[in-house]
Write an enzyme that holds these catalytic residues in place. Sequence first.
Site, PDB file in Angstrom:
ATOM      1  N   CYS A  91      10.621 -50.954  -0.227  1.00  0.00           N
ATOM      2  CA  CYS A  91      11.954 -50.590   0.260  1.00  0.00           C
ATOM      3  C   CYS A  91      12.369 -49.208  -0.225  1.00  0.00           C
ATOM      4  O   CYS A  91      12.818 -48.374   0.550  1.00  0.00           O
ATOM      5  CB  CYS A  91      12.978 -51.644  -0.172  1.00  0.00           C
ATOM      6  SG  CYS A  91      14.649 -51.202   0.291  1.00  0.00           S
TER       7      CYS A  91
ATOM      8  N   CYS B 279      12.835 -49.012   3.628  1.00  0.00           N
ATOM      9  CA  CYS B 279      14.249 -48.938   4.030  1.00  0.00           C
ATOM     10  C   CYS B 279      14.932 -47.623   3.654  1.00  0.00           C
ATOM     11  O   CYS B 279      15.622 -47.031   4.483  1.00  0.00           O
ATOM     12  CB  CYS B 279      15.065 -50.055   3.377  1.00  0.00           C
ATOM     13  SG  CYS B 279      14.176 -51.560   3.034  1.00  0.00           S
TER      14      CYS B 279
ATOM     15  N   LYS C 265      13.424 -44.364   5.233  1.00  0.00           N
ATOM     16  CA  LYS C 265      13.607 -44.536   6.687  1.00  0.00           C
ATOM     17  C   LYS C 265      15.056 -44.280   7.090  1.00  0.00           C
ATOM     18  O   LYS C 265      15.340 -43.559   8.031  1.00  0.00           O
ATOM     19  CB  LYS C 265      13.161 -45.954   7.073  1.00  0.00           C
ATOM     20  CG  LYS C 265      13.258 -46.335   8.525  1.00  0.00           C
ATOM     21  CD  LYS C 265      14.604 -46.846   8.978  1.00  0.00           C
ATOM     22  CE  LYS C 265      15.243 -47.894   8.132  1.00  0.00           C
ATOM     23  NZ  LYS C 265      14.712 -49.230   8.224  1.00  0.00           N
TER      24      LYS C 265
ATOM     25  N   TYR D  32      10.516 -53.984  14.423  1.00  0.00           N
ATOM     26  CA  TYR D  32      11.468 -53.162  13.675  1.00  0.00           C
ATOM     27  C   TYR D  32      10.962 -51.725  13.513  1.00  0.00           C
ATOM     28  O   TYR D  32      11.632 -50.772  13.881  1.00  0.00           O
ATOM     29  CB  TYR D  32      11.631 -53.724  12.258  1.00  0.00           C
ATOM     30  CG  TYR D  32      12.502 -54.918  12.102  1.00  0.00           C
ATOM     31  CD1 TYR D  32      13.812 -54.787  11.654  1.00  0.00           C
ATOM     32  CD2 TYR D  32      12.019 -56.200  12.337  1.00  0.00           C
ATOM     33  CE1 TYR D  32      14.617 -55.891  11.455  1.00  0.00           C
ATOM     34  CE2 TYR D  32      12.815 -57.312  12.146  1.00  0.00           C
ATOM     35  CZ  TYR D  32      14.121 -57.152  11.704  1.00  0.00           C
ATOM     36  OH  TYR D  32      14.911 -58.248  11.514  1.00  0.00           O
TER      37      TYR D  32
ATOM     38  N   GLU E 201      12.399 -48.323  15.269  1.00  0.00           N
ATOM     39  CA  GLU E 201      13.121 -47.376  14.412  1.00  0.00           C
ATOM     40  C   GLU E 201      12.463 -46.000  14.458  1.00  0.00           C
ATOM     41  O   GLU E 201      13.136 -44.976  14.620  1.00  0.00           O
ATOM     42  CB  GLU E 201      13.184 -47.923  12.978  1.00  0.00           C
ATOM     43  CG  GLU E 201      14.083 -49.153  12.899  1.00  0.00           C
ATOM     44  CD  GLU E 201      14.244 -49.735  11.506  1.00  0.00           C
ATOM     45  OE1 GLU E 201      15.199 -50.489  11.296  1.00  0.00           O
ATOM     46  OE2 GLU E 201      13.408 -49.459  10.622  1.00  0.00           O
TER      47      GLU E 201
ATOM     48  N   HIS F 242      43.275 -50.460  15.460  1.00  0.00           N
ATOM     49  CA  HIS F 242      43.135 -49.583  16.624  1.00  0.00           C
ATOM     50  C   HIS F 242      43.276 -48.122  16.256  1.00  0.00           C
ATOM     51  O   HIS F 242      44.151 -47.801  15.456  1.00  0.00           O
ATOM     52  CB  HIS F 242      44.224 -49.977  17.642  1.00  0.00           C
ATOM     53  CG  HIS F 242      44.103 -49.247  18.928  1.00  0.00           C
ATOM     54  ND1 HIS F 242      43.089 -49.509  19.817  1.00  0.00           N
ATOM     55  CD2 HIS F 242      44.858 -48.247  19.458  1.00  0.00           C
ATOM     56  CE1 HIS F 242      43.229 -48.711  20.869  1.00  0.00           C
ATOM     57  NE2 HIS F 242      44.284 -47.937  20.675  1.00  0.00           N
TER      58      HIS F 242
ATOM     59  N   GLU G 169      37.291 -53.412  16.660  1.00  0.00           N
ATOM     60  CA  GLU G 169      38.406 -54.206  17.185  1.00  0.00           C
ATOM     61  C   GLU G 169      37.974 -55.045  18.397  1.00  0.00           C
ATOM     62  O   GLU G 169      38.602 -56.043  18.722  1.00  0.00           O
ATOM     63  CB  GLU G 169      39.606 -53.322  17.550  1.00  0.00           C
ATOM     64  CG  GLU G 169      39.395 -52.432  18.753  1.00  0.00           C
ATOM     65  CD  GLU G 169      40.635 -51.600  19.091  1.00  0.00           C
ATOM     66  OE1 GLU G 169      41.731 -52.173  19.154  1.00  0.00           O
ATOM     67  OE2 GLU G 169      40.495 -50.381  19.301  1.00  0.00           O
TER      68      GLU G 169
HETATM   69  P1  NDP Z   1       7.518 -56.818  13.338  1.00  0.00           P
HETATM   70  O1  NDP Z   1       7.105 -58.194  13.019  1.00  0.00           O
HETATM   71  O2  NDP Z   1       8.954 -56.486  13.451  1.00  0.00           O
HETATM   72  O3  NDP Z   1       6.834 -56.366  14.700  1.00  0.00           O
HETATM   73  C1  NDP Z   1       5.448 -56.374  14.850  1.00  0.00           C
HETATM   74  C2  NDP Z   1       5.115 -55.943  16.258  1.00  0.00           C
HETATM   75  O4  NDP Z   1       3.716 -55.733  16.355  1.00  0.00           O
HETATM   76  C3  NDP Z   1       5.491 -56.963  17.308  1.00  0.00           C
HETATM   77  O5  NDP Z   1       5.861 -56.288  18.473  1.00  0.00           O
HETATM   78  C4  NDP Z   1       4.184 -57.720  17.509  1.00  0.00           C
HETATM   79  O6  NDP Z   1       4.057 -58.259  18.777  1.00  0.00           O
HETATM   80  C5  NDP Z   1       3.171 -56.618  17.341  1.00  0.00           C
HETATM   81  N1  NDP Z   1       1.888 -57.068  16.822  1.00  0.00           N
HETATM   82  C6  NDP Z   1       1.659 -57.918  15.808  1.00  0.00           C
HETATM   83  N2  NDP Z   1       0.350 -58.070  15.603  1.00  0.00           N
HETATM   84  C7  NDP Z   1      -0.277 -57.302  16.508  1.00  0.00           C
HETATM   85  C8  NDP Z   1      -1.642 -57.052  16.818  1.00  0.00           C
HETATM   86  N3  NDP Z   1      -2.621 -57.632  16.146  1.00  0.00           N
HETATM   87  N4  NDP Z   1      -1.914 -56.207  17.836  1.00  0.00           N
HETATM   88  C9  NDP Z   1      -0.925 -55.623  18.536  1.00  0.00           C
HETATM   89  N5  NDP Z   1       0.380 -55.823  18.286  1.00  0.00           N
HETATM   90  C10 NDP Z   1       0.702 -56.667  17.293  1.00  0.00           C
HETATM   91  O7  NDP Z   1       6.772 -55.921  12.255  1.00  0.00           O
HETATM   92  P2  NDP Z   1       6.982 -54.450  11.714  1.00  0.00           P
HETATM   93  O8  NDP Z   1       5.633 -53.971  11.323  1.00  0.00           O
HETATM   94  O9  NDP Z   1       7.796 -53.619  12.640  1.00  0.00           O
HETATM   95  O10 NDP Z   1       7.846 -54.675  10.392  1.00  0.00           O
HETATM   96  C11 NDP Z   1       7.406 -55.616   9.417  1.00  0.00           C
HETATM   97  C12 NDP Z   1       8.564 -56.357   8.828  1.00  0.00           C
HETATM   98  O11 NDP Z   1       9.272 -55.501   7.940  1.00  0.00           O
HETATM   99  C13 NDP Z   1       9.602 -56.819   9.845  1.00  0.00           C
HETATM  100  O12 NDP Z   1       9.290 -58.063  10.384  1.00  0.00           O
HETATM  101  C14 NDP Z   1      10.847 -56.874   9.015  1.00  0.00           C
HETATM  102  O13 NDP Z   1      10.943 -58.122   8.426  1.00  0.00           O
HETATM  103  C15 NDP Z   1      10.640 -55.803   7.975  1.00  0.00           C
HETATM  104  N6  NDP Z   1      11.409 -54.595   8.335  1.00  0.00           N
HETATM  105  C16 NDP Z   1      12.769 -54.662   8.379  1.00  0.00           C
HETATM  106  C17 NDP Z   1      13.514 -53.572   8.716  1.00  0.00           C
HETATM  107  C18 NDP Z   1      14.996 -53.695   8.772  1.00  0.00           C
HETATM  108  O14 NDP Z   1      15.530 -54.635   8.202  1.00  0.00           O
HETATM  109  N7  NDP Z   1      15.703 -52.795   9.463  1.00  0.00           N
HETATM  110  C19 NDP Z   1      12.897 -52.285   9.037  1.00  0.00           C
HETATM  111  C20 NDP Z   1      11.454 -52.315   8.986  1.00  0.00           C
HETATM  112  C21 NDP Z   1      10.755 -53.431   8.646  1.00  0.00           C
HETATM  113  P3  NDP Z   1       4.594 -59.737  19.122  1.00  0.00           P
HETATM  114  O15 NDP Z   1       6.069 -59.643  19.286  1.00  0.00           O
HETATM  115  O16 NDP Z   1       3.865 -60.048  20.390  1.00  0.00           O
HETATM  116  O17 NDP Z   1       4.192 -60.628  17.988  1.00  0.00           O
END
Ligand code: NDP
Length: 447
Positions: A43, A48, A51, A178, A182, A436, A441
Amino acid sequence: MSDYDYDLFVIGAGSGGVRASRVSAAYGAKVAVAEEYRVGGTCVIRGCVPKKLLVYGAHFAEDLKDARRFGWNVPDCSFDWAVLRDNVMGDVDRLNGLYTQGLENAGAEIILERATVTGPHEVTLASGRTVTAKYILVATGAHPHVPDFPGSDLGITSNEVFHLDKLPKRIVIAGGGYIANEFAGIFNEFGSRVTLVNRSDVILRGYDQSIRDRLLQISLTKGIDFRFHAEFEKIEKLDDGVRVHLSGQDPMDVDVVLFATGRVPNTMGLGLEAVGVELDAQGAVKVGDDNRSTVDSIYAVGDVTNRVQLTPVAIREGQAFADTIFGDKPHTVDYSCIPSAVFSHPPMAGVGMTEGEARNKLGSVKVYTSDFRAMKNVLAGRHERALYKMICDGITGRVVGLHMIGPDAPEILQAAAVAVKAGLTKDAFDQTVALHPSMAEELVLLK
Ligand code: NDP
């Protein structure tokens, strides 16, 4: 006198590990925490915090443009990636120092080495030294998953993206979650040509559909290119960047490929299974509500347990562990109604059930929406519309979900999440006088 070198040995100085170490030490426990990289964890060091600073930096692109409509004579501006990158890293160094100091002030010993578990009460450090502890807490977090295909090693992950030598002119971002959304927003604002490649046509699975549809629509309008149902076949190195081959598409030449395809718990090579700690199919440490693994003296908190991969949750788990084991205040973490946000452009945020979940679970639901243009956007001539959505139990009127996309959505949602967590009804929102003019609101004016 204890029979062990330490009361608690924590592996990993990230959000969960630092909280558990500090609080346990404050209760009088003799604590050591091992960290192989930098105190602060994902983080603070490469997640976080840096980022969010990049998100702020990126948003100036829109603010500078809009400023002209507000009467400011803004000369032509250019963006210098190296300046922002180095300033962000400077702030990361500052926080790394503060986290280190916090641990030291609490009396925890920091050991900057990799540690592995070699017994139910024993840890071996990279230097070969073996130490014993009454309890071991595994808080090693997770690392980015990179899909396996020819040339995938030519891509980078969120670990490297903060350190890029120069701003990529063209970037492919793999994933639709995510991190992908982002960074698509960040690089697009900086002027890079962004292509987001996802294996399905669903972005941000788990968020309310209307809200993620709105993000997709706005992102497309801003110029982000989406390739859905696309599989990576291979990546080839070019003199100047890489060539990306996707199924059913023409090859694409870009400067950088960023993998944002989920995160995998850091348990490889930790020695856990050899001492009897069970892992799940994803390699996460299996724990009970009390964070205890299948070995009585070994506990785990945070992303390594793959419950909810969010910093504030890891912190709560670390706190609950310390209170329970050393503070004589046993409690467990309440995982209901956890608010979350995506710091996209514009950001989105949500708490509680989505409309789909509520319909499946409750049957009778009432949905209220406000689809509006923030007044700042109106004057700026920006056509981007915000969307707020309140999901209520159709029988009791209780607000069971709140979802939004628009300027400052995470800031607004954090406050409103208190009401949802407290189980308030739509009527309680209606009885609150509007502030307001504000965007928030809209929440008390929903019809
Ligand atoms: P996410 O789980 O958010 O998204 C992963 C993405 O990658 C999905 O679209 C998924 O597709 C795809 N995917 C997964 N495996 C494969 C694969 N083998 N081949 C191709 N595509 C794949 O993960 P992130 O890496 O973005 O972030 C990890 C975690 O970190 C998040 O889940 C979150 O908990 C945390 N995070 C939180 C943030 C915040 O609070 N603002 C910011 C950044 C990270 P599908 O949907 O089909 O599974």
